[in-house]
Design an enzyme around this catalytic site. Structure first.
Site, mmCIF file in Angstrom:
data_model
loop_
_atom_site.group_PDB
_atom_site.id
_atom_site.type_symbol
_atom_site.label_atom_id
_atom_site.label_comp_id
_atom_site.label_asym_id
_atom_site.label_seq_id
_atom_site.Cartn_x
_atom_site.Cartn_y
_atom_site.Cartn_z
ATOM 1 N N GLY A 14 -64.461 20.604 3.694
ATOM 2 C CA GLY A 14 -64.650 21.652 4.692
ATOM 3 C C GLY A 14 -63.482 22.806 3.839
ATOM 4 N N CYS A 15 -62.589 23.720 5.066
ATOM 5 C CA CYS A 15 -61.805 25.070 4.232
ATOM 6 C C CYS A 15 -61.170 23.881 3.117
ATOM 7 C CB CYS A 15 -60.910 25.846 5.253
ATOM 8 S SG CYS A 15 -60.245 26.459 4.043
ATOM 9 N N PHE A 16 -60.412 24.054 1.637
ATOM 10 C CA PHE A 16 -59.509 23.157 1.576
ATOM 11 C C PHE A 16 -58.164 23.426 1.117
ATOM 12 C CE2 PHE A 16 -60.564 26.374 -2.162
ATOM 13 C CZ PHE A 16 -60.287 27.638 -1.996
ATOM 14 N N TRP A 17 -58.016 24.502 2.282
ATOM 15 C CA TRP A 17 -56.996 25.082 2.745
ATOM 16 C C TRP A 17 -56.133 23.906 3.890
ATOM 17 C CZ3 TRP A 17 -57.726 30.309 4.584
ATOM 18 C CH2 TRP A 17 -58.122 31.507 3.696
ATOM 19 N N CYS A 18 -57.378 23.726 4.339
ATOM 20 C CA CYS A 18 -56.795 22.388 5.405
ATOM 21 C C CYS A 18 -56.385 20.497 5.084
ATOM 22 C CB CYS A 18 -58.047 22.047 6.546
ATOM 23 S SG CYS A 18 -58.227 23.167 7.628
#
Length: 184
Positions: A14-18
């Protein structure tokens, strides 16, 4: 004679921030770089191009880890339980091929370990796992403002609503795998 115990692992959940925030808390992880890979267009993609879904790239993190402290298998299990590997091209409200669940292996040993872990994790989930296992192609670092995103933006809405619950779950499930500064 000393041997180099530093290895690389590349995951898209998913989002790489997570994903970046999760792996930054694990003992033995020395560096986490947000980036893109798996695309089918030439040249370095931009975040805007990735978000269009037209380049074929996934948002990923590349993890440098010390295998004497944390194993690749441990990282895979943490990865598989820190996102939903049963949703195709989606994590929560993030939808598109750039958010697919994917393990990019760096060598045949990683491929074999990834296949075995995914197989073993099947009984953990009520739906079938759709995580892709593919050879790593060219990895591109994401733009600087994506690096250390959670650390630099903890008060931002996405961080409090999406990332913090993932970190709470991680800290509960893997307290023995956390860096000392996190677990204290």
């Amino acid at each position: 004679m000393t041997t180099n115990k530093h290895e690389l692992a590349t995951f898209g959940g998913g989002c790489f921030w997570c994903t970046e925030a999760v792996f930054q808390e694990i003992a033995g992880v020395e560096k986490v770089v947000s980036g893109y890979t798996g695309g089918n267009v030439p040249g370095r993609p931009t975040y805007r191009e990735i978000c269009s879904g037209l380049t074929g790239h996934a948002e990923v993190v590349q993890v440098t880890f010390n295998s004497q402290i944390v194993t690749y298998e441990d990282l895979l299990v943490i990865f598989m339980t820190s996102h939903d590997p049963t949703t195709l091209n989606r994590q929560g409200a993030d939808v598109g091929t750039q958010y697919r669940s994917v393990i990019y292996y760096h060598n045949e040993t990683q491929k074999e370990v990834a296949e075995e872990v995914v197989k073993q994790m099947g009984s953990y989930f009520s739906d079938p796992i759709v995580t892709e296992i593919s050879p790593l192609g060219t990895f591109y670092d994401a733009e600087e403002y994506h690096q250390d995103y959670y650390k630099n933006n903890k008060q931002q809405g996405y961080c409090t609503v999406v990332i913090e619950p993932k970190l709470t779950k991680l800290r509960k499930m893997y307290a023995d795998k956390l860096k000392k500064s996190v677990s204290e």
